[in-house]
Design an enzyme around this catalytic site. Structure first.
Site, PDB file in Angstrom:
ATOM      1  N   TYR A 142      -0.930  -0.881  10.693  1.00  0.00           N
ATOM      2  CA  TYR A 142      -1.170  -1.180   9.281  1.00  0.00           C
ATOM      3  C   TYR A 142       0.016  -0.716   8.433  1.00  0.00           C
ATOM      4  O   TYR A 142       0.511  -1.466   7.580  1.00  0.00           O
ATOM      5  CB  TYR A 142      -2.453  -0.492   8.806  1.00  0.00           C
ATOM      6  CG  TYR A 142      -2.745  -0.708   7.342  1.00  0.00           C
ATOM      7  CD1 TYR A 142      -3.130  -1.965   6.873  1.00  0.00           C
ATOM      8  CD2 TYR A 142      -2.642   0.331   6.423  1.00  0.00           C
ATOM      9  CE1 TYR A 142      -3.394  -2.176   5.525  1.00  0.00           C
ATOM     10  CE2 TYR A 142      -2.910   0.127   5.074  1.00  0.00           C
ATOM     11  CZ  TYR A 142      -3.280  -1.127   4.633  1.00  0.00           C
ATOM     12  OH  TYR A 142      -3.541  -1.329   3.300  1.00  0.00           O
ATOM     13  N   SER A 187       0.842  -1.192   0.000  1.00  0.00           N
ATOM     14  CA  SER A 187       0.000   0.000   0.000  1.00  0.00           C
ATOM     15  C   SER A 187       0.876   1.240   0.000  1.00  0.00           C
ATOM     16  O   SER A 187       2.015   1.216   0.488  1.00  0.00           O
ATOM     17  CB  SER A 187      -0.899   0.013   1.246  1.00  0.00           C
ATOM     18  OG  SER A 187      -1.511   1.287   1.420  1.00  0.00           O
TER      19      SER A 187
END
Length: 273
Positions: A134, A108
């Protein structure tokens, strides 16, 4: 297809078979939050499949509460990084036998603000921050990609990482957009205009999996379908090597002697199993 929810997996496999008229689409159970499940899945693939031409490490969890995996790892670090790390290592021999073969790791853009805290990878000492957890896991994906590519040089197996863009899936179900009635009802329609459909979101992975232009290309980071340089901390070779060694210990690869012979530089320094 390796999936945690077999009902959804079977439905997706059936839909793909119907659209493509390809009967060879199989649904298999794989829970990346369980190292036992990862090992069972890998054993099944190694026994039943003659080739592993492409491995797409697509699964992930985003900004969930302070959950732990079956093995006691932080859920995001455990699923997004450790599960894929173990799975890939267990399938490496099959990938090498199937060359030219490819590994694609989904990461990401969030990796740019990620930091690997080697003193507390599983958020046991500091206050839990789901966003940072994350981002750490997504940075781990890029570091893993670069280190694995280095270790597989000359084997015919290539490894690349890709940020697919923002896709309309349930990945973000734990974020504030999905947890507030105002956000869901008022902001949701506007947000939906900015995100891709799952079909479009899959195109970067497909591109990395099958494009002839990427033959022999390895260790790279792609933002959708454009190669870009990742964040500076993702280029830290010492951090990538250290993450590999720590991850191997956490998932039990070191004890089992499952390091691979192509991993010469770091493994020559590790103690024998």
């Amino acid at each position: 297809m390796g999936c945690r929810d077999m009902e959804k997996c079977e439905a997706a496999a059936k839909e793909i078979r119907g659209h493509t008229l390809n009967p060879h689409v199989y649904a298999c159970h794989l829970d990346l939050a369980s190292m036992k499940s990862v090992r069972e899945f890998a054993e099944r693939i190694n026994q039943e499949e003659q080739h592993v031409d492409v491995l797409i490490n697509n699964a992930g969890v985003m900004r969930c509460p302070a959950w732990k995996t079956e093995d006691g790892f932080d859920m995001q670090f455990g699923v997004n990084h450790l599960g894929h790390f173990l799975l890939t290592n267990l399938l490496l021999d099959k990938l090498k036998e199937s060359t030219p073969s490819r590994v694609i790791n989904l990461t990401s853009l969030a990796h740019i603000i990620g930091k690997i805290d080697f003193e507390d990878l599983n958020w046991e000492k500091k206050k839990f921050d789901t966003k940072q957890a994350y981002c750490q896991s997504k940075l781990a994906n890029v570091l893993f990609t670069r280190e694995l590519a280095k270790r597989l040089q000359g084997t015919g197996v290539t490894v690349n990482a890709v940020h697919p863009g923002v896709v309309a899936t349930r990945l973000g179900r734990h974020t504030s957009l999905h947890q507030s009635q105002f956000s869901s009802s008022v902001l949701g329609p506007f947000f939906s205009l900015l995100v891709k459909s799952p079909k479009l979101g899959a195109q970067p992975s497909i591109y990395l999996a099958v494009s002839e232009d990427l033959e022999g290309v390895t260790g790279r980071y792609y933002d959708v379908m454009t190669e870009k340089e990742p964040a500076p901390q993702a280029l830290d070779e010492e951090a990538a090597r250290r993450l590999w060694e720590v991850s191997s210990q956490l998932v039990g690869l070191e004890e089992e002697g499952q390091y691979h012979k192509s991993n010469l530089s770091a493994e020559s320094q590790s103690k024998p199993a």
